[in-house]
Design a protein around this motif. Structure first.
Motif, PDB file in Angstrom:
ATOM      1  N   VAL A  11      45.419  19.691 -60.982  1.00 50.21           N
ATOM      2  CA  VAL A  11      44.289  20.488 -60.520  1.00 50.21           C
ATOM      3  C   VAL A  11      43.098  20.145 -61.412  1.00 50.21           C
ATOM      4  N   HIS A  12      41.986  19.809 -60.784  1.00 52.06           N
ATOM      5  CA  HIS A  12      40.774  19.418 -61.500  1.00 52.06           C
ATOM      6  C   HIS A  12      39.690  20.468 -61.301  1.00 52.06           C
ATOM      7  N   HIS A  13      38.803  20.584 -62.275  1.00 49.11           N
ATOM      8  CA  HIS A  13      37.588  21.349 -62.032  1.00 49.11           C
ATOM      9  C   HIS A  13      36.770  20.553 -61.023  1.00 49.11           C
ATOM     10  N   GLN A  51      38.192  24.951 -58.433  1.00 47.20           N
ATOM     11  CA  GLN A  51      39.176  23.969 -58.852  1.00 47.20           C
ATOM     12  C   GLN A  51      39.736  23.319 -57.596  1.00 47.20           C
ATOM     13  N   GLN A  63      41.971  23.800 -52.685  1.00 46.29           N
ATOM     14  CA  GLN A  63      40.916  24.372 -53.519  1.00 46.29           C
ATOM     15  C   GLN A  63      41.140  25.854 -53.734  1.00 46.29           C
ATOM     16  N   ALA A  97      46.569  27.934 -61.154  1.00 45.76           N
ATOM     17  CA  ALA A  97      45.396  27.357 -61.821  1.00 45.76           C
ATOM     18  C   ALA A  97      44.269  28.380 -61.918  1.00 45.76           C
ATOM     19  N   LEU A 101      42.571  29.819 -65.393  1.00 48.34           N
ATOM     20  CA  LEU A 101      41.130  29.849 -65.674  1.00 48.34           C
ATOM     21  C   LEU A 101      40.667  31.279 -65.949  1.00 48.34           C
TER      22      LEU A 101
END
Length: 164
Positions: A11-13, A51, A63, A97, A101
């Protein structure tokens, strides 16, 4: 970047290049009431809260975002997985995720309004009521009164504070 060890999913920003894909994926589910419509301006203004999961080819296939109401209250929003990527546990990875955060940002609690009752219950959320969140009711009223009357949506909450 967060990696789910069990599935190997990363999982990416989100970044600026993801904005059109985030809007498109989110709004794919809006006509059925599964998400609220999002504009590029909204996503741009909240980009630090989004994310994404990308396919091997780099396409956004999942997302999630956080939407802050106050320093002590945050909502999990815009949870969406592309139709061709469903059934692989990506929703669970995205929820985890978002929780990660939210903990990093020191929120004691997270809530979600969703039709995905089994998913949120499986993730340790408790059923709640929107009446606990007058801030959410006020936002719904400013967006569309019809959002308050959707009877099938459920409210879920989860404490992010570790038990002693």
């Amino acid at each position: 970047m967060i990696s789910d060890q069990s599935s190997g999913v990363v999982v990416h920003h989100a970044d600026d290049a993801d904005i059109p894909a985030i809007v498109a994926l989110n709004n794919l589910y809006a006509p059925d009431g599964l998400t609220l419509m999002r504009s590029e301006a909204f996503v741009t203004g909240h980009l630090q809260d989004y994310q994404v999961i990308r396919s091997v080819e780099g396409r956004v296939i999942g997302q999630v975002a956080l939407d802050e109401y106050s320093p002590s209250l945050v909502e999990l929003v815009s949870l969406a997985v592309a139709p061709d990527a469903q059934g692989r546990g990506l929703g669970q990875v995205l929820i985890s995720a978002a929780e990660h955060l939210a903990r990093e940002r020191s929120y004691p609690e997270i809530f979600a309004i969703s039709l995905a009752e089994p998913l949120f219950l499986r993730m340790g959320y408790l059923e709640s009521t929107i009446e606990r969140y007058p801030e959410k009711i006020a936002r719904y009223k400013s967006i569309s009164r019809s959002e308050l009357s959707i009877g099938r949506k459920f409210c879920f909450t989860k404490s992010l504070v570790a038990a002693n």
